[in-house]
Design an enzyme around this catalytic site. Structure first.
Site, PDB file in Angstrom:
ATOM      1  N   LYS A 163       1.771  18.658 -19.015  1.00  0.00           N
ATOM      2  CA  LYS A 163       2.462  18.910 -20.419  1.00  0.00           C
ATOM      3  C   LYS A 163       3.654  18.138 -20.410  1.00  0.00           C
ATOM      4  O   LYS A 163       4.406  17.764 -19.545  1.00  0.00           O
ATOM      5  CB  LYS A 163       2.615  20.166 -20.775  1.00  0.00           C
ATOM      6  CG  LYS A 163       1.639  21.459 -20.850  1.00  0.00           C
ATOM      7  CD  LYS A 163       0.930  21.438 -21.988  1.00  0.00           C
ATOM      8  CE  LYS A 163       1.758  21.734 -23.251  1.00  0.00           C
ATOM      9  NZ  LYS A 163       1.741  23.231 -23.225  1.00  0.00           N
ATOM     10  N   SER A 186       6.103  21.665 -18.753  1.00  0.00           N
ATOM     11  CA  SER A 186       5.720  23.157 -18.847  1.00  0.00           C
ATOM     12  C   SER A 186       5.942  23.724 -17.434  1.00  0.00           C
ATOM     13  O   SER A 186       5.998  23.223 -16.350  1.00  0.00           O
ATOM     14  CB  SER A 186       4.367  23.556 -19.205  1.00  0.00           C
ATOM     15  OG  SER A 186       4.073  24.725 -18.444  1.00  0.00           O
ATOM     16  N   GLU A 218      10.227  19.526 -32.083  1.00  0.00           N
ATOM     17  CA  GLU A 218       9.984  20.961 -32.441  1.00  0.00           C
ATOM     18  C   GLU A 218      11.393  21.477 -32.969  1.00  0.00           C
ATOM     19  O   GLU A 218      11.382  22.317 -33.883  1.00  0.00           O
ATOM     20  CB  GLU A 218       9.450  21.567 -31.303  1.00  0.00           C
ATOM     21  CG  GLU A 218       7.886  21.342 -31.176  1.00  0.00           C
ATOM     22  CD  GLU A 218       7.258  21.816 -29.902  1.00  0.00           C
ATOM     23  OE1 GLU A 218       6.288  22.430 -30.102  1.00  0.00           O
ATOM     24  OE2 GLU A 218       7.751  21.772 -28.818  1.00  0.00           O
ATOM     25  N   HIS A 250      -4.279  14.831 -46.623  1.00  0.00           N
ATOM     26  CA  HIS A 250      -4.908  15.926 -46.089  1.00  0.00           C
ATOM     27  C   HIS A 250      -4.940  16.135 -44.442  1.00  0.00           C
ATOM     28  O   HIS A 250      -5.943  16.606 -43.932  1.00  0.00           O
ATOM     29  CB  HIS A 250      -6.002  16.407 -46.663  1.00  0.00           C
ATOM     30  CG  HIS A 250      -6.183  16.290 -48.170  1.00  0.00           C
ATOM     31  ND1 HIS A 250      -5.989  17.064 -49.002  1.00  0.00           N
ATOM     32  CD2 HIS A 250      -6.342  15.162 -49.042  1.00  0.00           C
ATOM     33  CE1 HIS A 250      -5.854  16.728 -50.388  1.00  0.00           C
ATOM     34  NE2 HIS A 250      -6.262  15.546 -50.336  1.00  0.00           N
TER      35      HIS A 250
END
Ligand code: ARG
Length: 465
Positions: A286, A280, A293, A159
């Protein structure tokens, strides 16, 4: 795979034109099958000559003409002609331009229906070999990563909550197992792809004394198709590839999810190399895990292609129907997507740095030992349910006080159960892991066995095909 269409200028045919003929054109994508198409034609021409169906000199002329065509395509100066619709017509026309009317004998005892089925099977065989190669490469990287971190403890999750400590190697080998099954699925689908459809004609067979076994040997096929009507219209080998590709992408997508989470500042388990992160445009701090992704995102298109082909097939009566031409683009995209994703993964995991300090620190977090403490009480004769209740109350108590389990004194432990003694302080993350000493468990000796089995599996991969 050879034969990309980009930059060919043929993309133009995708635009609406005044005349509707472009609707049927497939040359801008089926031309990537040119090597398979020519290899099939050469084997067919040789068989026709051997069987006395066409004169031997004509077959020789045809074969050398086909080789010239292949060279032209490879040199990039083949005059692709969208008006000729597909790759078969383009190659046959060019052959006849080069060698004269004799080129017209090549299509004796053959139809474009068994020809395209052949091309797709030849292409898929190669695609499967390359895919399994890519899977093996990634499995090797996983084993290397595991070997570098043999004793590293990490938190295991359910979980997405810290659950029990495990070995990092155990986690890596979980992905090894998934990939092992993926390779198995592709190898399995190879056996059913490795069947020669040529010789089926348009649908009913051909009225010439062909030798299909000879053609199968020339092209390295394991067997020949048993039913001509099935052979020209079935595409389940493509479905099997795409189903296996979907499962494999799903595995890589799950891994991507972990990479995204692990590389966040919140987790800080891993650092990806610069090559596999992007900054970024406005936030200089970043390090976005874009490759992971995108692998996760590209999984969707591979599922989509599987669904598209299933849908394409479901209403088709026997035998060949032109709908089947729509089997290609999605399939090629699935192959390309999976092959590049496997390569990206090899690169990305080779350069990953594991933050051992952070991972170890969290693995030692005492709440994760609650199950072990319950098991310890079980060892003292307490029924498991009762022990579980004791630990639940203990954890709630510690949480309220903002303390770690290990900080409790023995007297405090004993307020919850009289069965606690000094032994409770011997329960550590390492002891917890070591206790899970059954087949498939995370105990160091079991995991070492697993790693050894993984190395052996990779050695056996030399005999994949
Ligand atoms: N371009 C066709 C395909 O990809 C080749 C077979 C065409 N056969 C036919 N009878 N029109 O399926």
């Amino acid at each position: 795979m050879a034969g990309s269409i980009s930059g060919s200028g043929l993309e133009e045919t995708r635009r609406p034109v005044n005349d509707f003929s472009s609707y049927t054109v497939s040359i801008h994508y089926d031309r990537r099958l040119y090597r398979q198409d020519i290899a099939g034609s050469i084997a067919h021409a040789r068989m026709l000559a051997r069987q006395g169906i066409i004169p031997a000199e004509d077959a020789e002329t045809i074969v050398s003409g086909l080789k010239s065509v292949e060279q032209e395509i490879e040199a990039g100066d083949f005059p692709w002609e969208p008006a000729l619709e597909d790759l078969h017509m383009n190659i046959e026309r060019r052959l006849t331009d080069l060698v004269g009317p004799v080129g017209g004998r090549l299509h004796t005892g053959r139809s474009r229906n068994d020809q395209i089925a052949l091309d797709m099977r030849l292409y898929t065989r190669e695609a499967i070999r390359e895919t399994v190669d890519g899977i093996r490469g990634l499995q090797r990287v996983l084993v290397g990563l595991a070997e570098k971190h043999q004793d590293l403890l990490m938190p295991g999750y359910t979980h997405l909550q810290r659950a029990q400590p495990v070995l990092f190697v155990h986690h890596m080998l979980a992905y090894f197992e998934m990939l092992q099954r993926d390779a198995g699925r592709f190898r399995d689908c190879y056996r059913r792809t490795d069947v020669l459809p040529l010789g089926s004609g348009a649908l009913a067979g051909v009225p010439y004394p062909t030798d299909r076994e000879f053609v199968a040997r020339e092209l390295g096929f394991g067997s020949i198709s048993a039913n001509s009507m099935d052979a020209v219209s079935d595409r389940d080998f493509l479905l099997e590839y795409q189903a296996a590709a979907s499962v494999c992408m799903m595995h890589l997508s799950r891994f991507s999810e972990e990479i995204v989470i692990w590389s966040s500042r919140e987790f800080d388990f891993i650092r990806l190399s610069d090559e596999f992160t992007t900054g970024s445009s406005i936030m200089p701090q970043k390090r976005n895990p874009d490759f992971a992704e995108l692998a996760r995102g590209k999984t969707g298109r591979v599922y989509g292609h599987l669904m598209a082909l299933l849908t394409l097939m479901k209403g088709l009566p026997l035998t060949y129907n032109r709908d089947l031409q729509e089997d290609k683009e999605g399939f090629f995209d699935s192959v390309d997507t999976l092959l590049t994703t496997l390569q990206v993964y090899q690169g990305m995991l080779s350069g990953v740095r594991v933050n051992q300090e952070q991972v170890t620190r969290l693995a030692g977090e005492s709440y994760m030992l609650a199950t072990d403490l319950a098991d310890y009480l079980v060892g003292k004769g307490v029924p498991f349910r009762e022990a579980h209740g004791v630990m639940r109350r203990l954890c709630a108590h510690c949480e309220q006080e903002g303390r770690d389990l290990q900080e409790l004194s023995l007297a405090e432990y004993q307020q919850f159960s009289g069965q606690f003694d000094e032994g409770v302080y011997e329960i550590t993350a390492l002891a917890s892991v070591a206790a899970r000493d059954n087949p498939g468990g995370t105990a160091p000796n079991r995991v070492a066995e697993g790693l050894q089995r993984a190395r052996e599996a990779l050695e056996a991969a030399a005999n994949d095909f």
